[in-house]
Design an enzyme around this catalytic site. Structure first.
Site, short mmCIF file in Angstrom:
data_model
loop_
_atom_site.label_atom_id
_atom_site.label_comp_id
_atom_site.label_asym_id
_atom_site.label_seq_id
_atom_site.Cartn_x
_atom_site.Cartn_y
_atom_site.Cartn_z
N ASP A 43 -6.23 -6.24 5.55
CA ASP A 43 -7.40 -5.86 4.76
C ASP A 43 -8.27 -7.10 4.52
O ASP A 43 -9.48 -7.10 4.79
CB ASP A 43 -6.90 -5.29 3.43
CG ASP A 43 -7.96 -4.49 2.71
OD1 ASP A 43 -8.98 -4.17 3.34
OD2 ASP A 43 -7.76 -4.17 1.53
N TYR A 54 0.81 -1.22 0.00
CA TYR A 54 0.00 0.00 0.00
C TYR A 54 0.85 1.27 0.00
O TYR A 54 0.30 2.36 -0.08
CB TYR A 54 -0.89 0.06 1.24
CG TYR A 54 -2.12 -0.79 1.16
CD1 TYR A 54 -2.02 -2.17 1.14
CD2 TYR A 54 -3.38 -0.23 1.13
CE1 TYR A 54 -3.14 -2.97 1.08
CE2 TYR A 54 -4.51 -1.01 1.07
CZ TYR A 54 -4.39 -2.38 1.04
OH TYR A 54 -5.50 -3.16 0.99
N LYS A 78 2.99 -14.10 5.72
CA LYS A 78 3.21 -15.08 4.66
C LYS A 78 4.73 -15.24 4.52
O LYS A 78 5.29 -15.17 3.43
CB LYS A 78 2.54 -14.53 3.38
CG LYS A 78 2.38 -15.49 2.28
CD LYS A 78 1.25 -16.48 2.47
CE LYS A 78 1.30 -17.49 1.34
NZ LYS A 78 0.85 -18.81 1.65
#
Ligand code: NAP
Length: 418
Positions: free
Chosen positions: A305, A157, A227
């Site tokens: 998100d 982002y 991740k």
């Protein structure tokens, strides 16, 4: 401080912050409010009424200061995000806003992202808990009681990206291939490239806030969601820095799950927060299959998100899901949903998400009695079958109310319950 185009309420006092970043809150604080675009004009004023009723029922008064962003600011100031609005939120420390439509064209990519950047609101906090009577797609929605801390300023982002077909992107490709040795990875032909920064500073302040929250609210665990199995030097590093905070900054108050297993049978003392980690894809199924095992989550921007919307779906969806953005000594509460333009001005959409965002604000002020009153009154209203269209269409025998009628019921219930 003086303002040109907005009125500072007479009689109210300013919230201040101690050297430790703790808010010092008078009983009559000035609190800026942005109604927002689209349905903001439907839910903003009624949210104000509900929060004021809870403040008054607990012996306080909010002095609302209406400030502007988005469409209303364009009308008043001829710009999307006037300096006065940012100044008011900085000065008064705590504010609430409705949704803002992202304008197409130049300027900030999104007004919301712009506000978060200008105010350095680095943690987006989304509590997800179930209220009696709210329809849910899962069998036991009451098992969901999680708070997601989503990092707000970095990750993909951050906006560092280059468009396919430009000279810039070809320069970046050349650098990555020739200078950094990443050969035979990017396919030939047009490519878009983005950068994913994850910093020690950004990670640690977010994880600290999540652990502080868990300690202050008697939560059992903080789960670092990442991740890192694939993105070792960004998401994996987030996990490692997160564990560093847990191990180095909290003494006996916090223990990692690995240490807990090494030292005991995996059972932690009641007043200790356990820090563990889960890989993001696994976590998305765990929130469905082992919902009650998770408590506070700390994660990066994109994972946050996805995760918080998935959690929100389990407890009633966008009309219910509240949120708030925290910086150091600063808070801007806002619902998760957007401006839903097709419903604008119809007095229709569910104001609960903005009302419960206000509940987070009341908790931050230390007005826990008022915050509990808001929650209980909303729950009482919904469980009595008085709801807005979004819940009515999922329930048998419910009564469909306009947004303002529903908010009046919540105010009545605040008065009854106090
Ligand atoms: P949206 O405004 O959240 O609306 C999508 C759908 O969600 C609505 O059509 C409605 O579904 C449901 N919904 C949203 N708010 C609701 C409420 N209070 N009560 C009941 N149902 C509600 O998403 P969008 O249409 O994708 O975005 C519109 C604009 O909002 C965009 O410009 C976007 O950039 C902006 N946005 C702003 C923020 C923010 O300010 N923080 C956040 C997200 C999006 P049904 O039609 O099925 O009833």
């Amino acid at each position: 401080m003086t303002y040109d185009k907005v009125d500072v309420p007479e009689g109210g006092e300013q919230i201040t912050v101690t050297d430790d970043g703790e808010p010092e809150v008078p009983d009559n604080p000035i609190i800026p409010i942005i109604y927002g675009d689209g349905v903001g004009k439907d839910i903003g004023p009624v949210t104000q009424d509900v929060l004021q009723a809870a403040a008054k029922a607990t012996g306080r008064e909010i002095n609302w200061m209406r400030v502007y962003a988005g469409e209303s600011a364009r009308k008043k100031y001829d710009e999307n995000l006037p300096d006065e609005t940012v100044k008011a939120i900085k000065e008064h420390r705590v504010a609430i806003k409705g949704p803002l439509t992202t304008p197409v064209g130049a300027g900030f990519r999104s007004l919301n992202v712009g506000l978060r950047k200008l105010l350095d609101l680095y943690a987006n906090v989304r509590p997800t808990y179930h209220l009696n009577g709210v329809p849910s797609p899962v069998k036991e929605p009451e098992q969901m009681d999680m708070v997601t801390f989503r990092e707000n300023t970095e990750d993909v982002y951050a906006g560092i990206e280059w468009k396919a077909g430009t000279d810039d992107v070809e320069e970046v490709r050349e650098f990555v291939e020739d200078e950094m040795g990443a050969t035979d990875i990017i396919h030939d032909g047009p490519v878009g490239i983005g950068i994913k920064p994850i910093t020690e500073f950004g990670t640690k302040r977010l994880v600290r806030r999540a652990i502080d929250y868990a300690l202050e609210h008697d939560r059992d665990s903080v789960t670092l969601v990442h991740k890192g199995n694939i993105m070792k030097f960004t998401e994996g590093q987030f996990r490692d820095w997160g564990y560093e905070v847990a191990e180095e900054e909290y003494g006996d108050e916090v223990i990692t799950e690995d240490t807990l297993w090494e030292e005991s049978d995996g059972e932690a003392d009641d007043d200790v927060v356990v820090v563990n980690d889960r890989i993001a894809d696994n976590m998305l199924q765990q929130i469905l299959t082992r919902t009650d095992e998770y408590d506070v989550v700390a994660t990066m921007n994109l994972n946050g998100d996805y995760m918080s919307d998935a959690c929100g779906a389990q407890i009633g969806g966008l009309g219910i899901a509240p949120g708030a953005n925290f910086g150091d000594g600063r808070l801007l509460a806002e619902p998760v949903h957007g401006s839903a333009p097709k419903y604008a001005g119809q007095d229709k959409v569910n104001p609960t998400a903005m009302i419960l965002s206000g509940r987070i604000m009341l908790e931050y002020l230390g007005w826990n009695d008022a915050a509990d009153l808001v929650r209980d009154a909303v729950e009482e209203t919904i469980s009595s079958g008085k709801v807005t269209y979004d819940l009515e269409r999922q329930l048998d025998d419910a009564e469909k109310l306009a947004a303002s009628e529903y908010a009046k019921e919540v105010v009545n219930n605040i008065e009854k319950l106090s």
